[in-house]
Design a protein around this motif. Structure first.
Motif, short mmCIF file in Angstrom:
data_model
loop_
_atom_site.label_atom_id
_atom_site.label_comp_id
_atom_site.label_asym_id
_atom_site.label_seq_id
_atom_site.Cartn_x
_atom_site.Cartn_y
_atom_site.Cartn_z
N ASN A 370 0.84 -1.20 0.00
CA ASN A 370 0.00 0.00 0.00
C ASN A 370 0.88 1.25 0.00
O ASN A 370 1.05 1.91 1.02
N THR A 482 8.10 -1.61 -11.78
CA THR A 482 6.77 -1.46 -11.18
C THR A 482 6.69 -2.29 -9.91
O THR A 482 7.36 -3.32 -9.79
N THR A 485 1.09 -5.51 -7.67
CA THR A 485 -0.22 -5.16 -7.11
C THR A 485 -0.88 -6.46 -6.69
O THR A 485 -0.45 -7.54 -7.12
#
Ligand code: MSP
Length: 500
Positions: A370, A482, A485
């Motif tokens: 998060n 990246t 997620t």
């Protein structure tokens, strides 16, 4: 659009008169790290190694063992092949100079040199050192021996010569226009000084023994073992057919064999009308606890034994971290132990173990990153990561392995300081959400450094990345751009580095 040429990297091909030792392991490991890093960057790689099996030295070693040279070379070549998995090395090809593909290609190469008018027949009279498989001039001898300390014998025989003297200016202008062609720079200067001193034509055949590739159309002669051996870089690549990988991006060699690679080899290639390798990188030599390593002193270091004692990744790490690649270094068990206990177990291992064991206890080892929740301290720590990728890839592409590892350890040590400061174990009681915030930042850093360290320590990083729950398909450099997620599921935490 045509695909870019594969990145072509070579080790020297190893003489089979000797058992594999730390020097051989070192060259192979350095090439392996570079090859793995290029693959991690998404490049196709052709990583070549092999064995150099002809010549008087090998013939004499076979005779000393009472063996036929072919049977002898089969046996010793296999011991070099067996070393590869032990080192965790990943060559794409292993060439033996006694293979037909090599003998055929080398004969064509000779023919091309001859067709180009670069070869003539004359008589050689001079000094030869069998141990170095090298000719020396009178002026080079030191107390009646080769400058390397090898014994020399006087030789007079009919010999084919390569017109090396024709290449002095061409070589000098090549070095000038390609300043990175020999590295480190001090080695380029050494090569330039040697060539400026004048080049004599080079004897490239022998007729006093027969363990070699016959000279085309003159079976009384075999090719000089260095011409034969250097040609492996072509014959393994398909020569004389199409060579999709040529020219080599880099030949990695020890400093003792620089002259052959940086003077003779480019001259041969120029004469044959072939492109020259982009770079020749010369590394230094290891001593053993301060002493020169030699068979006669009985102090050779068996890679098998030290890997059994310390573990493969500790040995890989030590060899590439301890000494800047290009410089000489001293191998010492104490220093290896210190690096394994300090850098690996205490710094890297500790960072991973203490945070993973806390994370695994929360929510069955499942969590979602998060980044919104990350505060200033977290951001400041994680800001170290993107420049790290850049610094490590740049350092490895210039063979500055020790710098790459130093930079990674700056981040690992900052990670341990960050954990000490944030005290997640205290947060566990007061604020478990904040604890997971801290630990997830550490997770991001551990994932980052473990992906970058794969070329250096493939075994341990594979285990750690499993424990971190990073899928094998997401362990590339591109994946570092990246953050994952969705839910991360950790593996079971367990210590990876042993203390000795
Ligand atoms: N057969 C030739 C190479 C032909 S390449 C076309 C040869 N073979 S070798 O087996 O003697 O050496 C292979 C490599 O091991 C060289 O790069 C050499 O520098 C390296 N080392 C041998 N002893 C070493 C140390 N003690 N330390 C570091 N590397 C050393 O030369």
């Amino acid at each position: 659009m045509t695909a870019p040429k594969p990145f072509f990297i070579t080790t020297p091909i190893y003489y089979v008169n000797d058992r594999p030792h730390i020097g051989h392991a070192y060259t192979t490991l350095a090439c392996d790290v570079r090859a793995r890093m290029e693959r991690l960057r998404g490049r196709d790689v052709f990583f070549l190694t092999g064995t150099d099996e002809h010549g008087q030295k090998v013939e004499q070693s076979a005779r000393a063992r009472g063996m036929d040279p072919q049977a002898f070379t089969d046996e010793v070549s296999q011991s070099f092949r067996d070393l590869i998995p032990l080192l965790g090395a990943t060559p794409d090809d292993f060439i033996r100079t006694t293979e037909q593909r090599h003998k055929d290609g080398a004969a064509v190469f000779w023919q091309r040199l001859q067709d180009a008018g670069a070869i003539y027949l004359d008589t050689y009279a001079g000094w030869y050192a069998v141990r170095d498989e090298c000719y020396y001039q009178d002026s080079e001898l030191v107390n009646g021996k080769a400058p390397t300390g090898a014994d020399v014998v006087w030789h007079e025989e009919k010999s084919y010569f390569f017109r090396l003297s024709d290449y002095q200016d061409k070589l000098l202008s090549f070095y000038k226009t390609h300043p990175d062609c020999v590295a480190p720079p001090s080695r380029l200067h050494e090569v330039i000084r040697f060539v400026e001193g004048g080049l004599k034509d080079l004897s490239i055949s022998r007729s006093t023994f027969s363990w070699g590739i016959p000279v085309p159309n003159d079976p009384d002669h075999v090719m000089y073992v260095w011409l034969d051996a250097l040609a492996n870089y072509l014959t393994a690549g398909g020569y004389p057919e199409a060579m999709p990988c040529w020219p080599a991006d880099v030949h990695v060699v020890g400093k003792d064999i620089l002259r052959f690679h940086a003077v003779y080899w480019p001259a041969f290639l120029m004469a044959a009308g072939l492109p020259l390798p982009t770079q020749i990188f010369a590394h230094g030599w290891w001593t053993n606890e301060g002493q020169k390593i030699s068979k006669s002193l009985g102090n050779t270091i068996d890679p098998r034994e030290i890997i059994e004692t310390f573990g493969l990744d500790a040995v890989r790490y030590f060899l590439l971290r301890e000494v800047p690649f290009g410089q000489d270094g001293d191998f010492s068990r104490d220093k290896l132990r210190q690096r394994a206990n300090g850098d690996l177990a205490n710094d890297y291992g500790n960072l991973c173990q203490r945070s993973l064991s806390m994370m695994a206890k929360e929510n069955d080892g499942r969590f979602v990153l998060n980044p919104e929740a990350w505060g200033e301290d977290d951001q400041a720590f994680l800001a170290m990561l993107p420049p790290l990728t850049q610094a490590v890839t740049h350092a490895v592409s210039t063979f500055a392995f020790h710098t790459a590892l130093e930079k990674v350890w700056d981040v690992i040590r900052a990670g341990n300081r960050y954990v000490d400061h944030q005290q997640p174990w205290a947060l566990k009681k007061t604020d478990p959400v904040q604890m997971m915030r801290v630990l997830s930042c550490v997770w991001v850093a551990m994932r980052h450094v473990s992906i970058l360290l794969q070329p250096f320590m493939p075994q341990s990083t594979a285990v750690l990345l499993d424990q971190l729950g990073v899928p094998p398909t997401e362990r590339t450099l591109a994946a570092l751009n990246t953050l994952p997620t969705g839910t991360v599921t950790l593996g079971t935490p367990a210590p990876v580095f042993r203390r000795g």
